[in-house]
Design an enzyme around this catalytic site. Sequence first.
Site, PDB file in Angstrom:
ATOM      1  N   GLY A  83       1.173  -3.386   5.076  1.00 22.03           N
ATOM      2  CA  GLY A  83       1.464  -4.716   5.598  1.00 22.03           C
ATOM      3  C   GLY A  83       0.263  -5.630   5.584  1.00 22.03           C
TER       4      GLY A  83
ATOM      5  N   THR B 151       0.824  -1.206   0.000  1.00 24.75           N
ATOM      6  CA  THR B 151       0.000   0.000   0.000  1.00 24.75           C
ATOM      7  C   THR B 151       0.862   1.262   0.000  1.00 24.75           C
ATOM      8  OG1 THR B 151      -1.671  -1.170   1.269  1.00 24.75           O
ATOM      9  CG2 THR B 151      -1.731   1.238   1.358  1.00 24.75           C
TER      10      THR B 151
ATOM     11  N   GLY C 258      -9.362  -4.182   3.497  1.00 20.85           N
ATOM     12  CA  GLY C 258      -8.280  -4.196   4.476  1.00 20.85           C
ATOM     13  C   GLY C 258      -8.188  -2.901   5.253  1.00 20.85           C
ATOM     14  N   ASP C 259      -6.978  -2.586   5.695  1.00 19.07           N
ATOM     15  CA  ASP C 259      -6.772  -1.439   6.566  1.00 19.07           C
ATOM     16  C   ASP C 259      -6.724  -0.111   5.823  1.00 19.07           C
ATOM     17  OD1 ASP C 259      -4.363  -2.278   5.352  1.00 19.07           O
ATOM     18  OD2 ASP C 259      -3.173  -1.266   6.869  1.00 19.07           O
TER      19      ASP C 259
END
Length: 356
Positions: free
Chosen positions: A272, A220, A250-251
């Site tokens: 990550g 990312t 995701g984050d």
Amino acid sequence: MRHLVWVALLLQAGHDVIAQQSPGLPMVINTWGGPFTVATDAAYEALVSDSRTSALDAVEIGCKACERHQCDGTVGYGGSPDENCETTLDAMIMDGGTMNSGAVAGLRRVRDAISVARHVLDYTAHSLLAGDLATQFAVENGFAEGDLTTPESALLCSQWKTRASCQPNYRINVEPNPSIHCGPYTPLSPPQSDSGTTARRDTNYPLVAPAVPRPRSHDTISMVAIHGSGSMAAGTSTNGASHKVPGRVGDGPIVGSGSYVDSDIGGCGATGDGDTMMRFLPCYQAVENLRRGMTPRQAAEDVVDRMLRKYPAVSSGIVVVDARGNHGGAGSGWTFTYALRGGGMNATQSTTATGL
């Protein structure tokens, strides 16, 4: 033991815990060097070429450059296809002055994810739009709709299905055995919990995630920009994890996870294992660490250490910058680098972060 040693090191009054010094303002800093420096340069040059360019503008410009150049294949269109061979996009942008944010998750068929996120911030009272309705919002706001698949991403997915039998993947507690077979899958009931307290015993294969390689962590881009006036912004853009379960987010688009910023204190970007990292809101925690008086490097190391205590194998990368431009980073599970350019620097510099 890892945590005790780390705390002891922090208590030492020495050069090991001081921050990397600020190169001066304006400044741009983001996860990863290499191909990601195209984003650093685009954002920094936008800031220095026109004083009317805000920190928020610079983050949008930088992340869009990475989307257009498909940085490392993990940002923008044509990368990280899911199980159905579709690429979807996640992005978030945040104003460090107002703490306002806009984000899109699982965006389909629109390339400019960071700009759609900016439109969510500018033209709605919401913080996050998702899926097909995020696409509808984008089209209503003038964004072009089209296929995000490329010949390369289609081939990657086809080979994963035919040559690799859908290995590795993110399925657990299903049949047929996901470590051998492709789907469709049927959930096993009851599933085995993380502690292993509940499990079906009438199968001959593991019900929990086995200790085999998973799809590699996605790279990312998470960026923080500081205007010469001191105003700050942050943003994140990604096409997620390869071979993810369709619909997975995701984050990246989650405020406080993929990135976070407070112009009074500083900002953070993360990359990550997003499914693990988002459980810790690492960037929110990192900025709060700055607020408590930690240096950027200390703030990053503390966040990574918190995750390692629960998930020793997590791949992570955290870059932190305070409001003056002092910076630091930490990572685990790989060699994490971050890029920065500020003050009168003629070129972007890549820095290897502390490995834990």
